[in-house]
Design a protein around this motif. Sequence first.
Motif, PDB file in Angstrom:
ATOM      1  N   ILE A 115       0.845  -1.197   0.000  1.00  0.00           N
ATOM      2  CA  ILE A 115       0.000   0.000   0.000  1.00  0.00           C
ATOM      3  C   ILE A 115       0.875   1.240   0.000  1.00  0.00           C
ATOM      4  O   ILE A 115       1.774   1.387   0.824  1.00  0.00           O
ATOM      5  N   ASP A 116       0.612   2.145  -0.915  1.00  0.00           N
ATOM      6  CA  ASP A 116       1.354   3.392  -0.982  1.00  0.00           C
ATOM      7  C   ASP A 116       1.050   4.247   0.243  1.00  0.00           C
ATOM      8  O   ASP A 116      -0.065   4.225   0.768  1.00  0.00           O
ATOM      9  N   ARG A 117       2.044   5.009   0.687  1.00  0.00           N
ATOM     10  CA  ARG A 117       1.871   5.828   1.898  1.00  0.00           C
ATOM     11  C   ARG A 117       0.724   6.827   1.763  1.00  0.00           C
ATOM     12  O   ARG A 117       0.104   7.203   2.771  1.00  0.00           O
ATOM     13  N   SER A 118       0.418   7.250   0.555  1.00  0.00           N
ATOM     14  CA  SER A 118      -0.659   8.226   0.365  1.00  0.00           C
ATOM     15  C   SER A 118      -2.044   7.616   0.577  1.00  0.00           C
ATOM     16  O   SER A 118      -3.037   8.346   0.614  1.00  0.00           O
ATOM     17  N   LYS A 119      -2.110   6.297   0.739  1.00  0.00           N
ATOM     18  CA  LYS A 119      -3.406   5.634   0.887  1.00  0.00           C
ATOM     19  C   LYS A 119      -3.884   5.566   2.336  1.00  0.00           C
ATOM     20  O   LYS A 119      -5.029   5.209   2.585  1.00  0.00           O
ATOM     21  N   PHE A 120      -3.038   5.858   3.273  1.00  0.00           N
ATOM     22  CA  PHE A 120      -3.498   5.867   4.654  1.00  0.00           C
ATOM     23  C   PHE A 120      -2.943   7.083   5.393  1.00  0.00           C
ATOM     24  O   PHE A 120      -1.912   7.640   5.044  1.00  0.00           O
ATOM     25  N   GLY A 121      -3.711   7.505   6.403  1.00  0.00           N
ATOM     26  CA  GLY A 121      -3.393   8.750   7.083  1.00  0.00           C
ATOM     27  C   GLY A 121      -2.736   8.533   8.429  1.00  0.00           C
ATOM     28  O   GLY A 121      -1.801   7.750   8.556  1.00  0.00           O
ATOM     29  N   ASP A 122      -3.251   9.216   9.448  1.00  0.00           N
ATOM     30  CA  ASP A 122      -2.641   9.135  10.766  1.00  0.00           C
ATOM     31  C   ASP A 122      -2.793   7.749  11.377  1.00  0.00           C
ATOM     32  O   ASP A 122      -3.802   7.060  11.165  1.00  0.00           O
ATOM     33  N   ILE A 123      -1.796   7.362  12.158  1.00  0.00           N
ATOM     34  CA  ILE A 123      -1.833   6.166  12.985  1.00  0.00           C
ATOM     35  C   ILE A 123      -1.748   6.650  14.426  1.00  0.00           C
ATOM     36  O   ILE A 123      -0.812   7.380  14.781  1.00  0.00           O
ATOM     37  N   ARG A 124      -2.712   6.279  15.246  1.00  0.00           N
ATOM     38  CA  ARG A 124      -2.751   6.794  16.608  1.00  0.00           C
ATOM     39  C   ARG A 124      -2.769   5.666  17.632  1.00  0.00           C
ATOM     40  O   ARG A 124      -3.451   4.654  17.452  1.00  0.00           O
ATOM     41  N   LEU A 125      -2.005   5.868  18.684  1.00  0.00           N
ATOM     42  CA  LEU A 125      -1.873   4.877  19.751  1.00  0.00           C
ATOM     43  C   LEU A 125      -2.107   5.550  21.098  1.00  0.00           C
ATOM     44  O   LEU A 125      -1.614   6.654  21.345  1.00  0.00           O
ATOM     45  N   GLN A 126      -2.844   4.869  21.951  1.00  0.00           N
ATOM     46  CA  GLN A 126      -3.068   5.358  23.310  1.00  0.00           C
ATOM     47  C   GLN A 126      -3.338   4.166  24.209  1.00  0.00           C
ATOM     48  O   GLN A 126      -4.315   3.434  23.998  1.00  0.00           O
ATOM     49  N   ASP A 127      -2.457   3.967  25.182  1.00  0.00           N
ATOM     50  CA  ASP A 127      -2.539   2.784  26.053  1.00  0.00           C
ATOM     51  C   ASP A 127      -2.534   1.527  25.182  1.00  0.00           C
ATOM     52  O   ASP A 127      -1.596   1.301  24.444  1.00  0.00           O
ATOM     53  N   ASP A 128      -3.601   0.703  25.263  1.00  0.00           N
ATOM     54  CA  ASP A 128      -3.629  -0.518  24.442  1.00  0.00           C
ATOM     55  C   ASP A 128      -4.589  -0.384  23.257  1.00  0.00           C
ATOM     56  O   ASP A 128      -5.038  -1.378  22.687  1.00  0.00           O
ATOM     57  N   ILE A 129      -4.895   0.862  22.882  1.00  0.00           N
ATOM     58  CA  ILE A 129      -5.791   1.117  21.754  1.00  0.00           C
ATOM     59  C   ILE A 129      -4.972   1.632  20.571  1.00  0.00           C
ATOM     60  O   ILE A 129      -4.095   2.491  20.732  1.00  0.00           O
ATOM     61  N   ALA A 130      -5.250   1.113  19.382  1.00  0.00           N
ATOM     62  CA  ALA A 130      -4.582   1.558  18.160  1.00  0.00           C
ATOM     63  C   ALA A 130      -5.628   1.808  17.085  1.00  0.00           C
ATOM     64  O   ALA A 130      -6.534   0.991  16.883  1.00  0.00           O
ATOM     65  N   GLN A 131      -5.522   2.928  16.405  1.00  0.00           N
ATOM     66  CA  GLN A 131      -6.467   3.301  15.353  1.00  0.00           C
ATOM     67  C   GLN A 131      -5.690   3.900  14.180  1.00  0.00           C
ATOM     68  O   GLN A 131      -4.604   4.465  14.362  1.00  0.00           O
ATOM     69  N   PHE A 132      -6.264   3.783  12.978  1.00  0.00           N
ATOM     70  CA  PHE A 132      -5.633   4.405  11.821  1.00  0.00           C
ATOM     71  C   PHE A 132      -6.684   4.765  10.785  1.00  0.00           C
ATOM     72  O   PHE A 132      -7.810   4.230  10.786  1.00  0.00           O
ATOM     73  N   ALA A 133      -6.326   5.679   9.883  1.00  0.00           N
ATOM     74  CA  ALA A 133      -7.207   6.123   8.805  1.00  0.00           C
ATOM     75  C   ALA A 133      -6.678   5.591   7.479  1.00  0.00           C
ATOM     76  O   ALA A 133      -5.467   5.493   7.270  1.00  0.00           O
ATOM     77  N   VAL A 134      -7.600   5.281   6.568  1.00  0.00           N
ATOM     78  CA  VAL A 134      -7.224   4.741   5.266  1.00  0.00           C
ATOM     79  C   VAL A 134      -8.258   5.184   4.237  1.00  0.00           C
ATOM     80  O   VAL A 134      -9.401   5.537   4.592  1.00  0.00           O
ATOM     81  N   VAL A 135      -7.875   5.188   2.967  1.00  0.00           N
ATOM     82  CA  VAL A 135      -8.849   5.524   1.925  1.00  0.00           C
ATOM     83  C   VAL A 135      -9.934   4.460   1.905  1.00  0.00           C
ATOM     84  O   VAL A 135      -9.671   3.268   2.088  1.00  0.00           O
ATOM     85  N   ASP A 136     -11.147   4.891   1.680  1.00  0.00           N
ATOM     86  CA  ASP A 136     -12.305   4.012   1.760  1.00  0.00           C
ATOM     87  C   ASP A 136     -12.208   2.826   0.802  1.00  0.00           C
ATOM     88  O   ASP A 136     -12.662   1.732   1.117  1.00  0.00           O
ATOM     89  N   GLU A 137     -11.559   3.022  -0.338  1.00  0.00           N
ATOM     90  CA  GLU A 137     -11.505   1.973  -1.361  1.00  0.00           C
ATOM     91  C   GLU A 137     -10.713   0.746  -0.918  1.00  0.00           C
ATOM     92  O   GLU A 137     -10.831  -0.330  -1.514  1.00  0.00           O
ATOM     93  N   LEU A 138      -9.901   0.890   0.136  1.00  0.00           N
ATOM     94  CA  LEU A 138      -9.063  -0.225   0.584  1.00  0.00           C
ATOM     95  C   LEU A 138      -9.606  -0.943   1.818  1.00  0.00           C
ATOM     96  O   LEU A 138      -8.974  -1.869   2.318  1.00  0.00           O
ATOM     97  N   LYS A 139     -10.752  -0.536   2.313  1.00  0.00           N
ATOM     98  CA  LYS A 139     -11.232  -1.112   3.573  1.00  0.00           C
ATOM     99  C   LYS A 139     -11.494  -2.614   3.461  1.00  0.00           C
ATOM    100  O   LYS A 139     -11.184  -3.375   4.387  1.00  0.00           O
ATOM    101  N   ASP A 140     -12.052  -3.075   2.343  1.00  0.00           N
ATOM    102  CA  ASP A 140     -12.321  -4.509   2.195  1.00  0.00           C
ATOM    103  C   ASP A 140     -11.021  -5.289   2.041  1.00  0.00           C
ATOM    104  O   ASP A 140     -10.877  -6.398   2.589  1.00  0.00           O
ATOM    105  N   TYR A 141     -10.066  -4.718   1.307  1.00  0.00           N
ATOM    106  CA  TYR A 141      -8.770  -5.382   1.120  1.00  0.00           C
ATOM    107  C   TYR A 141      -8.059  -5.541   2.463  1.00  0.00           C
ATOM    108  O   TYR A 141      -7.517  -6.612   2.775  1.00  0.00           O
ATOM    109  N   LEU A 142      -8.079  -4.496   3.266  1.00  0.00           N
ATOM    110  CA  LEU A 142      -7.419  -4.556   4.563  1.00  0.00           C
ATOM    111  C   LEU A 142      -8.113  -5.538   5.500  1.00  0.00           C
ATOM    112  O   LEU A 142      -7.458  -6.278   6.243  1.00  0.00           O
ATOM    113  N   ALA A 143      -9.435  -5.536   5.471  1.00  0.00           N
ATOM    114  CA  ALA A 143     -10.181  -6.455   6.324  1.00  0.00           C
ATOM    115  C   ALA A 143      -9.803  -7.907   6.034  1.00  0.00           C
ATOM    116  O   ALA A 143      -9.784  -8.754   6.935  1.00  0.00           O
ATOM    117  N   ALA A 144      -9.466  -8.197   4.785  1.00  0.00           N
ATOM    118  CA  ALA A 144      -9.133  -9.561   4.390  1.00  0.00           C
ATOM    119  C   ALA A 144      -7.644  -9.886   4.556  1.00  0.00           C
ATOM    120  O   ALA A 144      -7.287 -11.055   4.749  1.00  0.00           O
TER     121      ALA A 144
END
Length: 258
Positions: A115-144
Amino acid sequence: MDSIVQHFRKEEQPFIETAFGWVREVEDTYAPKLTGFLDPREQFIVETIVNNAGLSYDAYGGFLKPERERLLIYPDYYEPETDDYQVALFSINYPAKFVTLEHRDILGSLMSLGIDRSKFGDIRLQDDIAQFAVVDELKDYLAANFNSIGKSKVRIEQLDSSVALIDSMESWTEELYTISSLRLDAVVAAIMNSPRQKAVTLVQNDKVKVNHTVRNQPAFELNELDSLSVRGAGRFKILSIEGRTRKDKIRVLIGVLE
């Protein structure tokens, strides 16, 4: 175009040409154009070109106060909505009792999927929680396919509006510096309050990054909205260039990560 290009670095020209292409597309089709996730310096370049063309733009990155955002360039008739930015947010479920995740671990695993770096945004971590942003078109690919980070098995889950997002934990202070030039070694020496030669050594020994890329040329010229990291000293941002003193020194407003 030449009048704008001259204000930026030669190495930024390919991106500048891409940005001009986006603007021309909006002008030709009279329809909005959505970019990938851009870092602050890239956003600044696009904003400069869009403003010069008389078009409008707005940005969205999913999180509050994001660093990386998607820009929407549009003609004056258009009124953008959040859905137009096509950003999906995910949480990462992982064995937090046994594994400690870092930003670079998640970043490396995402990029290892091709995945090209331009396809996902911030990666955020806090305690044991991790979240990140990605372009909508890749959500199914990432889920798999995004099922491991290093040797640890993980599971991702798309977030809806009811889930609390991790706020940026970064706190920046602003400091005004007076320096002889915008050379990398001069700026590093100023923010570290150290001799110029020590700054040169740090740069030449690959201890300094500009916009997340190692720069080992002391004469490398910095510009507005460049981010810097100096190993062992922290992170900094060139917020604005405030002009010159009577002795022809440069006043630079720099953000310092606390």
